[in-house]
Design an enzyme around this catalytic site. Structure first.
Site, PDB file in Angstrom:
ATOM      1  N   LYS A 125     -10.162  -1.421  -0.086  1.00 42.49           N
ATOM      2  CA  LYS A 125      -9.776  -1.020  -1.142  1.00 42.49           C
ATOM      3  C   LYS A 125     -10.935  -1.795  -1.821  1.00 42.49           C
ATOM      4  O   LYS A 125     -10.021  -2.733  -2.302  1.00 42.49           O
ATOM      5  CB  LYS A 125      -8.882  -0.091  -1.251  1.00 42.49           C
ATOM      6  CG  LYS A 125      -8.498   0.916  -0.126  1.00 42.49           C
ATOM      7  CD  LYS A 125      -8.335   2.217  -0.970  1.00 42.49           C
ATOM      8  CE  LYS A 125      -7.579   3.337   0.355  1.00 42.49           C
ATOM      9  NZ  LYS A 125      -6.212   3.760  -0.377  1.00 42.49           N
ATOM     10  N   HIS A 128     -11.231  -2.419  -8.269  1.00 41.85           N
ATOM     11  CA  HIS A 128     -12.387  -1.303  -9.507  1.00 41.85           C
ATOM     12  C   HIS A 128     -12.563  -2.017 -10.514  1.00 41.85           C
ATOM     13  O   HIS A 128     -10.964  -2.479 -11.117  1.00 41.85           O
ATOM     14  CB  HIS A 128     -12.358   0.105  -8.965  1.00 41.85           C
ATOM     15  CG  HIS A 128     -10.977   0.708  -9.157  1.00 41.85           C
ATOM     16  ND1 HIS A 128     -10.953   0.559  -9.976  1.00 41.85           N
ATOM     17  CD2 HIS A 128     -10.564   0.889  -7.882  1.00 41.85           C
ATOM     18  CE1 HIS A 128      -9.485   1.101 -10.277  1.00 41.85           C
ATOM     19  NE2 HIS A 128      -9.132   1.607  -8.425  1.00 41.85           N
ATOM     20  N   HIS A 131      -8.625  -1.108 -11.983  1.00 41.14           N
ATOM     21  CA  HIS A 131      -8.016  -3.014 -11.716  1.00 41.14           C
ATOM     22  C   HIS A 131      -8.023  -3.907 -12.945  1.00 41.14           C
ATOM     23  O   HIS A 131      -7.253  -4.499 -13.258  1.00 41.14           O
ATOM     24  CB  HIS A 131      -8.072  -2.972 -10.196  1.00 41.14           C
ATOM     25  CG  HIS A 131      -7.685  -2.188  -9.216  1.00 41.14           C
ATOM     26  ND1 HIS A 131      -8.021  -1.162  -8.060  1.00 41.14           N
ATOM     27  CD2 HIS A 131      -6.451  -1.759  -8.960  1.00 41.14           C
ATOM     28  CE1 HIS A 131      -7.613  -0.935  -7.809  1.00 41.14           C
ATOM     29  NE2 HIS A 131      -6.615  -1.097  -7.785  1.00 41.14           N
TER      30      HIS A 131
HETATM   31  N1  ARG Z   1      -2.422  -0.115  -5.669  1.00 39.29           N
HETATM   32  C1  ARG Z   1      -2.091   0.957  -6.937  1.00 39.29           C
HETATM   33  C2  ARG Z   1      -4.139   2.076  -6.654  1.00 39.29           C
HETATM   34  O1  ARG Z   1      -4.482   0.574  -7.130  1.00 39.29           O
HETATM   35  C3  ARG Z   1      -1.867   0.678  -7.792  1.00 39.29           C
HETATM   36  C4  ARG Z   1      -0.281   0.144  -8.222  1.00 39.29           C
HETATM   37  C5  ARG Z   1       0.441   0.869  -8.990  1.00 39.29           C
HETATM   38  N2  ARG Z   1       1.986   0.246  -9.124  1.00 39.29           N
HETATM   39  C6  ARG Z   1       2.812   1.040  -8.309  1.00 39.29           C
HETATM   40  N3  ARG Z   1       4.355   0.203  -8.472  1.00 39.29           N
HETATM   41  N4  ARG Z   1       2.874   2.092  -7.611  1.00 39.29           N
HETATM   42  O2  ARG Z   1      -3.792   2.326  -7.617  1.00 39.29           O
END
Ligand code: ARG
Length: 572
Positions: A125, A128, A131
């Site tokens: 994905k 963005h 991030h």
């Molecule tokens: N991969 C997730 C996203 O892009 C964020 C992860 C955040 N960290 C966690 N420990 N849940 O939305």
């Protein structure tokens, strides 16, 4: 202790003694105007209440009882007491401290481990702009903690598991192109993901195929496993390119999949059931009921037996605790996941884990990029790479206008562009949304990252020009013998407040504490160099003092920029 803290602490102690009350650091403030002294307190109000006196009289009483080594003058102004430091002693100590490479650092965190989890993009994905904010904020927080002596562990909790992999595998088998995958895995996988959804609208069977592929993947089927492995590996390589450009480094890339494959995800479900924290719904879902706690229930296992995102977070937190016995476990994740983290932390508490209090969601607001300002190929993803390239391109233009002779323009332009992006992200309270505007971010004269880099380069230039042939004399003697003008004194005092701001940034987990400080420091420096020529100073002694002051400023700014993950430039 740095001189600033030392003086403040001595005032605090003396105030306690004089009033026989508890006095905290917060009772001692910076006066609103420089002509009101260097420290100030309004403690006389409380003392007046205690003694049944007027605050003005109380302030007089307190003053009478105080005797401070580093203080030149104590002044009572109405109910306020202002303290003036002994200038020469104070300023020469600051110049000495601020010369040190790690100025502002400390050992307060010795023996404590801090986990900072940040960036955590999803495989297949897009990475963005949200991030990006997590990446920058996380890296900067890590820098700050490290500077204060904490041991840090930087974790990238990659989104490398989930039903999307069933879809991607389905799509890849039908429309995938190995060449494209190699070239730009993230883009290609995302294209496939989008195409899958378009096609699935017309053809219901695709969803069923995807579910099957994901089931196979969960069961460890060879074909699916191999593809997953490949997608993950190529994506990480690509992410790492971006991280390298931003000079961001992680200690661990343990993603979500690990918790599934190791069985830890299912273990925690079992544990929750055994401890009566979770229950099975009639249709088979397993949930942690949280409604009574003012939250919504947390699903930890789906009816088909698969664990989900939240389960993996529970398992990850537990493992982190076992492995690191962390002092704090920070999740730098957008505010759209506020509820999720509340649920996860609450569940940890219900499981009996007291250390849930050490877990914190460092939540941040959205970033709004201007529309149409970049080539968002196919209009779907804003690729971080494109944002960085655009930043570089725009800084290049500015540099060519300002300094056409500069040698390594490409490199400098990249650093300036990154500084613009990074500073805009960090110079804002984290829960506030950001509206990103190119012109504002890149303005060399506004309150921007490039402005600070420019000041650093300017200070470097001044030092270079004035360094040969200065007198060899001890700075503290020089300061004793020479009356400092206001601009110099103010700059030195401002420099002395750097350590305090690093600590505050850590306490509040707000990088803005440092960015705002650096802006203010630099404004003060600008006034200083407009008023106080260094190379052509009136006397050799003044020249030396100003040179030392410029060096101290430069080092403070440099360390501050580094904490913010911005490269200090020698020339631009
Ligand atoms: N991969 C997730 C996203 O892009 C964020 C992860 C955040 N960290 C966690 N420990 N849940 O939305």
């Amino acid at each position: 202790m740095y001189i600033y803290e030392e003086v403040k602490e001595s005032i605090r102690e003396e105030l306690e003694e004089a009033t026989d009350m508890e006095v905290t650091e917060k009772d001692i403030e910076k006066p609103p105007e420089p002509n009101m002294g260097d420290f100030s307190t309004s403690i006389a109000f409380k003392y007046a209440e205690k003694k049944g006196k007027s605050p003005v009289k109380a302030a007089e009483d307190i003053k009478e009882k105080m005797n401070l080594e580093n203080i030149e003058k104590i002044q009572v102004k109405g109910p306020y007491i202002n303290f003036y430091v002994k200038k020469d002693k104070y300023c020469s100590r600051v110049l000495k401290e601020a010369k040190k490479e790690q100025y502002g650092s400390s050992e307060q965190g010795k023996g404590k481990t801090i986990i900072v989890e940040y960036s955590s993009p999803n495989v297949a994905k897009p990475f963005h702009i949200g991030h990006l904010r997590s990446t920058i904020l996380g890296e900067s927080l890590k820098n700050i903690y490290k500077y204060l002596g904490y041991k840090t562990v930087a974790i990238n909790h990659l989104g490398d598991w989930g039903t999307q992999f069933g879809k991607i595998i389905t799509a890849y088998e039908k429309w995938g192109e190995p060449e494209k995958l190699k070239e730009d895995p993230i883009e290609h996988l995302y294209e496939l993901y989008v195409k899958f959804h378009e096609e699935a609208e017309k053809n219901q069977e695709l969803e069923e195929e995807a579910r099957e592929h994901f089931r196979n993947l969960e069961d460890g089927a060879e074909k699916e496993e191999e593809l997953w492995e490949k997608f993950r590996k190529l994506s990480i390589e690509k992410f790492k390119e971006t991280y390298q450009r931003l000079k961001v480094e992680f200690d661990s890339y343990k993603g979500e999949a690990y918790y599934v494959k190791s069985g830890k995800s299912h273990e925690i479900v079992k544990e929750a059931i055994d401890k009566n924290v979770a229950e099975k719904e009639p249709e088979g879902t397993i949930i942690v009921p949280l409604e009574e706690k003012g939250l919504t229930n947390l699903i930890i296992q789906k009816e088909d037996g698969a664990t989900i995102y939240s389960t993996r977070d529970l398992a990850a937190a537990k493992e982190r605790w076992e492995e690191y016995k962390f002092h704090e476990n920070l999740y730098v994740v957008g505010s759209e996941q506020n509820l999720h983290f509340k649920q996860v932390f609450k569940t940890l508490e219900l499981l009996g884990y007291k250390w849930n209090e050490r877990c914190e969601h460092v939540s941040y607001g959205l970033v709004d990029l201007p529309k149409g300002s970049m080539s968002t190929r196919k209009g779907k993803i804003i690729k971080l790479e494109d944002v960085l390239n655009e930043a570089q391109k725009r800084s290049m233009k500015a540099i060519k206008e300002k300094n056409p002779e500069l040698e390594n323009k490409e490199e400098v332009a990249d650093e300036v562009g990154k500084a613009a992006l990074i500073f805009t992200n960090l110079n804002q309270r984290k829960n506030k949304n950001i509206k990103f505007k190119w012109n504002k971010a890149l303005d060399f004269e506004g309150d921007t990252g490039p402005y600070l880099q420019y000041a650093h380069a300017r200070a470097t230039g001044i030092i270079k020009k004035s360094s040969e042939k200065t007198i060899e004399k001890n700075t503290s003697k020089l300061i004793k013998n020479n009356e400092l003008n206001d601009e110099t004194e103010r700059l030195i005092k401002e420099i002395s407040e750097f350590p305090k701001n690093i600590k505050k940034a850590k306490e509040q987990k707000e990088t803005q504490q440092i960015s705002k400080y650096l802006l203010e420091l630099t404004h003060t420096f600008t006034k200083f160099y407009q008023k106080c020529p260094v190379k052509h100073a009136e006397t050799e002694e003044l020249k030396k003092i100003r040179l030392e002051t410029t060096k101290a400023f430069k080092n403070t700014l440099k360390q501050g920029l580094k904490l913010l993950q911005i490269t200090p430039l020698e020339e631009m």
